[in-house]
Design a protein around this motif. Structure first.
Motif, PDB file in Angstrom:
ATOM      1  N   GLU B 100     -19.809 113.427  87.559  1.00 35.72           N
ATOM      2  CA  GLU B 100     -21.266 113.535  87.479  1.00 35.72           C
ATOM      3  C   GLU B 100     -21.760 112.820  86.216  1.00 35.72           C
ATOM      4  O   GLU B 100     -22.754 112.102  86.237  1.00 35.72           O
ATOM      5  CB  GLU B 100     -21.640 115.024  87.449  1.00 35.72           C
ATOM      6  N   LYS B 103     -21.728 109.161  86.590  1.00 37.84           N
ATOM      7  CA  LYS B 103     -22.840 108.693  87.425  1.00 37.84           C
ATOM      8  C   LYS B 103     -24.137 108.600  86.635  1.00 37.84           C
ATOM      9  O   LYS B 103     -25.058 107.915  87.039  1.00 37.84           O
ATOM     10  CB  LYS B 103     -23.068 109.673  88.586  1.00 37.84           C
ATOM     11  N   ALA B 111     -23.987 105.462  89.001  1.00 32.51           N
ATOM     12  CA  ALA B 111     -23.512 105.713  90.350  1.00 32.51           C
ATOM     13  C   ALA B 111     -23.200 104.413  91.086  1.00 32.51           C
ATOM     14  O   ALA B 111     -22.461 104.402  92.064  1.00 32.51           O
ATOM     15  CB  ALA B 111     -24.555 106.516  91.122  1.00 32.51           C
ATOM     16  N   GLY B 112     -23.787 103.314  90.618  1.00 34.92           N
ATOM     17  CA  GLY B 112     -23.567 102.031  91.284  1.00 34.92           C
ATOM     18  C   GLY B 112     -22.188 101.450  91.041  1.00 34.92           C
ATOM     19  O   GLY B 112     -21.773 100.518  91.712  1.00 34.92           O
ATOM     20  N   GLY B 113     -21.469 101.996  90.082  1.00 33.28           N
ATOM     21  CA  GLY B 113     -20.104 101.541  89.844  1.00 33.28           C
ATOM     22  C   GLY B 113     -20.002 100.501  88.750  1.00 33.28           C
ATOM     23  O   GLY B 113     -20.990  99.919  88.316  1.00 33.28           O
ATOM     24  N   TYR B 196      -5.223  99.827  89.217  1.00 30.49           N
ATOM     25  CA  TYR B 196      -6.193  99.608  90.294  1.00 30.49           C
ATOM     26  C   TYR B 196      -7.376  98.779  89.777  1.00 30.49           C
ATOM     27  O   TYR B 196      -7.762  97.772  90.381  1.00 30.49           O
ATOM     28  CB  TYR B 196      -6.693 100.947  90.846  1.00 30.49           C
ATOM     29  N   PHE B 202     -13.560  96.459  90.572  1.00 30.72           N
ATOM     30  CA  PHE B 202     -14.775  97.238  90.799  1.00 30.72           C
ATOM     31  C   PHE B 202     -14.359  98.688  91.029  1.00 30.72           C
ATOM     32  O   PHE B 202     -13.489  98.944  91.844  1.00 30.72           O
ATOM     33  CB  PHE B 202     -15.538  96.715  92.025  1.00 30.72           C
ATOM     34  N   THR B 204     -16.061 102.764  91.472  1.00 33.46           N
ATOM     35  CA  THR B 204     -17.262 103.563  91.605  1.00 33.46           C
ATOM     36  C   THR B 204     -16.862 105.040  91.596  1.00 33.46           C
ATOM     37  O   THR B 204     -15.781 105.372  92.080  1.00 33.46           O
ATOM     38  CB  THR B 204     -18.043 103.195  92.890  1.00 33.46           C
ATOM     39  N   GLU B 206     -17.669 107.483  93.301  1.00 30.39           N
ATOM     40  CA  GLU B 206     -17.453 108.059  94.640  1.00 30.39           C
ATOM     41  C   GLU B 206     -15.987 108.091  95.055  1.00 30.39           C
ATOM     42  O   GLU B 206     -15.546 108.989  95.740  1.00 30.39           O
ATOM     43  CB  GLU B 206     -18.158 107.199  95.694  1.00 30.39           C
ATOM     44  N   GLN B 207     -15.234 107.051  94.667  1.00 27.41           N
ATOM     45  CA  GLN B 207     -13.892 106.963  95.225  1.00 27.41           C
ATOM     46  C   GLN B 207     -12.908 107.923  94.564  1.00 27.41           C
ATOM     47  O   GLN B 207     -11.766 107.985  94.955  1.00 27.41           O
ATOM     48  CB  GLN B 207     -13.390 105.517  95.167  1.00 27.41           C
ATOM     49  N   GLU B 209     -13.645 111.280  94.253  1.00 27.52           N
ATOM     50  CA  GLU B 209     -14.116 112.628  94.529  1.00 27.52           C
ATOM     51  C   GLU B 209     -13.116 113.426  95.349  1.00 27.52           C
ATOM     52  O   GLU B 209     -11.986 112.993  95.561  1.00 27.52           O
ATOM     53  CB  GLU B 209     -15.489 112.556  95.211  1.00 27.52           C
TER      54      GLU B 209
END
Lengths: 386, 297
Positions: B100, B103, B111-113, B196, B202, B204, B206-207, B209
């Motif tokens: 969080e 982000k 949040a856009g990475g 990685y 790139f 983000t 999200e990946q 979570e």
């Protein structure tokens, strides 16, 4: 004993899968056709949209081939699943580039497009982003182009319209705290302030939230005369519903993701007066779009989810076909470099469902913005902003 | 060719993640599913140091791994002092909270990475070199977990896992051991994250979570928890199977749901047919084979 038997059965299944995979790959390579790729979410939370968009593109490819293909050659689309997930997207892109050897492919969803961009640049293969609207998409390097107007286009239009045409002075912005939300909310705030208004509340909510009372009460306390919601298709109707329950009766505006028959279905009366944007001509603007929506109703039994997005996806194969035709006419080898050169040389495309498209040098496109409003339980056009 | 390279890299990273996670949840019996957050710390720290502070990439990668290790110690120390279950709560809290935070601050790209991460080795020595590096790290990880699990330290670990009181009664420090194993596993995850980031350039939030937590857990469980080769088999299976399916030339309407059902389907199938995973831990499944006969007349 039972254990060993089930294990052999499973290994037989695995071997079969592998064998089938090999057969599939070799037979695909034997065909002579002009191929392009499509990397979209076919599974996961975004699949409802991804699948409808792919269906639209499939119709377009079938239609192009029916009319003789590209200089008599068949156009072939290879569809892969991205789950709207960056890592799966990279794998799909690599697969399209190094196994299928396509010169260009279509993708969408901002995080996926961004993740793929370095791969496209390294291999000099063109990524056409169709539907992702993050403003960053324009800055991803030489091999990522969008055919879809980025966030600043429609958010700017809706903010300026509220401040100048509707005469609103105090706006509240409530937005989802992710990429789409944060960037667009900033644009709205900047444009609205510049046009002479004042943003009195600026509240974010969590993407996984199912209750928005906190930010909404702050909005209520600020007493705005206009509320802009920058959310996703799934949560925006819920936010509006809760907002109305809390006694906020101000006019609501949002953006293209909300322009959707589902919103009216879910909200009923509470949807009245909601303003959304559409970046593609609607049923009343173009007979081609009307016929297209009819086809959905007849063949699938419903309207497509996110109609304007499917219109852009329907048109994407037409762009690819036009560039391929020009490359074929000039007998250029089918490489990403040549695709990019030809596409930029042609620059303008006349497309069946979204009208004229011009690709700018700064990797953006301009399109008119259609402001839509819910009136008597129906989306009706309020204004067109150029 | 790049497709194969990418697949090999993702499989090798999966092996590092699953093996190191097996060390934590399998051998040490520490209940935590926050492995991806240490993967994220490694990726973000290494990427940011290399991109914004001009740190050479190999140094940045090691610092990324160390940062993940330090963070894991900070999470484990207070929660393990209380009792085991607190680690689960604290680590999930840490995972969600940190993501969080990522982000919501701008220097991580929000949040856009995070974009424009400098590449490593690819341009100077070629992609093959990077593949070799990642596969090398994966092999070393497997060998390391193997030597830990099968050595005297591994025996102490299982003693601690199976009966902590008895273990403490022998005069051993359980908390120190737990923290050490947790830090080692998390540090390896951090190294995987750094590897990685500099290949895919790139990342983000999200990946990293809970979905990723589930994926790593599935690799370990389907492959075979508490075994050396189980997580390896699990990682290969779970990374390669979704790719193999796309080669079947299935219609789109079938491909989507099939991909979606794959994970769930695998877990269900294994629950019924082979709860011990593909590679079974010796001491673990022998009793369960006898079990059906016990109650028979």
């Amino acid at each position: 004993m039972k254990q060993t038997r089930s294990f052999t059965r499973r290994s037989a299944l695995l071997a079969g899968t592998a064998a089938l995979a090999l057969v599939g790959a070799s037979s695909a390579q034997a065909q002579e056709a002009l191929r392009f790729g499509m990397a979209m979410p076919l599974s996961g939370g975004q699949a409802t949209y991804g699948q409808d968009q792919v269906k639209a593109a499939e119709w377009a490819v079938a239609e192009i081939n029916q009319k003789g293909g590209v200089n008599g050659k068949k156009l072939e689309m290879i569809v892969l699943d991205t789950r709207a997930d960056p890592q799966a997207g990279i794998q799909a892109a690599n697969r399209l580039i190094s196994v299928e050897k396509v010169p260009a492919f279509v993708s969408a969803w901002s995080a996926v497009v961004k993740a793929i961009a370095p791969v496209a640049n390294d291999n000099k293969v063109v990524q056409l982003s169709v539907g992702a609207n993050s403003a960053d998409i324009a800055k991803l390097g030489d091999y990522t182009y969008t055919t879809f107007p980025l966030a600043d286009v429609d958010i700017t239009a809706v903010a300026r319209y509220a401040a100048t045409q509707m005469g609103k002075k105090k706006a509240a912005v409530i937005y989802i705290n992710n990429e789409t939300g944060t960037v667009a909310a900033q644009i709205y705030r900047d444009v609205f302030t510049k046009a002479g208004g004042q943003v009195v509340a600026y509240e974010a909510y969590d993407p996984k939230a199912s209750d928005w009372t906190g930010p909404l009460l702050k909005v209520r306390a600020a007493q705005p005369d206009m509320i802009h919601i920058q959310g996703l298709v799934a949560d925006t109707p819920q936010v509006i519903a809760q907002m109305r329950q809390l006694g906020l009766t101000q006019p609501v505006s949002s953006y293209s993701a909300v322009y959707n028959p589902k919103l009216i279905e879910q909200l009923g009366k509470a949807a009245e007066g909601v303003i959304a944007t559409s970046l593609a001509p609607g049923v009343t603007d173009s007979p081609a779009v009307a016929a297209y929506v009819e086809r959905w109703k007849k063949e699938v039994g419903r309207e497509p989810n996110g109609l304007p997005y499917t219109q852009y996806l329907y048109d994407a194969p037409y762009i690819v076909a036009a560039v391929y035709k020009s490359m074929d006419d000039k007998k250029l080898p089918m490489t990403g470099e040549n695709f990019r050169k030809e596409m930029l040389a042609m620059r303008s495309f006349d497309l069946p469902l979204t009208g004229k498209l011009t690709i700018n040098d700064d990797h953006t496109v301009n399109k008119p913005v259609y402001l839509m409003e819910v009136k008597d339980g129906k989306w009706t056009q309020k204004a067109v902003v150029n | 060719m790049e497709y194969i390279y990418t697949l090999v890299i993702l499989i090798a990273l999966g092996v590092v993640l699953a093996s190191s996670f097996n060390l934590i949840i399998g051998y040490a019996g520490l209940v935590s599913i926050a492995h991806p957050v240490f993967y994220a710390i490694g990726a973000y720290v290494s990427a940011l140091l290399a991109r914004d502070h001009g740190v050479p990439v190999p140094v940045a990668m090691i610092l990324g791994a160390l940062a993940a290790m330090a963070a894991s110690i900070a999470v484990a120390l207070p929660s393990l002092r209380v009792s085991g279950d607190y680690l689960l709560i604290a680590s999930i809290g840490f995972q969600l909270g940190l993501l969080e935070a990522i982000k919501n601050v701008s220097f991580t790209g929000g949040a856009g990475g995070l974009t424009n991460i400098p590449p490593f080795l690819i341009q100077t020595a070629g992609r093959e070199a990077y593949v070799a590096l990642v596969v090398g790290v994966a092999v070393l990880t497997v060998l390391l977990t193997r030597s830990i699990a099968h050595g005297p330290y591994g025996r102490a670990l299982s003693a601690m896992r199976d009966d902590e009181l008895a273990f403490a009664a022998l005069g051993r420090n359980a908390v120190a051991m737990k923290v050490a194993v947790f830090a080692l596993g998390s540090g390896l995850a951090g190294l995987a994250g750094a590897l990685y980031a500099h290949y895919f350039r790139f990342v983000t939030p999200e990946q990293f979570e809970l979905l990723q937590s589930a994926a790593i857990l599935t690799m370990v469980v389907v492959g075979g928890i508490r075994t050396t080769w189980g997580p390896v088999v699990g990682a290969i299976l779970l990374q390669a199977l979704p790719q193999a399916i796309t080669f079947l030339d299935l219609p789109v309407a079938l491909l989507g749901p099939l991909q979606g059902l794959l994970f769930t389907g695998l877990v269900l199938v294994f629950m019924f047919w082979r709860p011990q995973g593909l590679v079974a831990a010796g001491e673990f499944w022998r009793p369960s084979r006898e079990a059906p006969d016990v109650g028979r007349p």
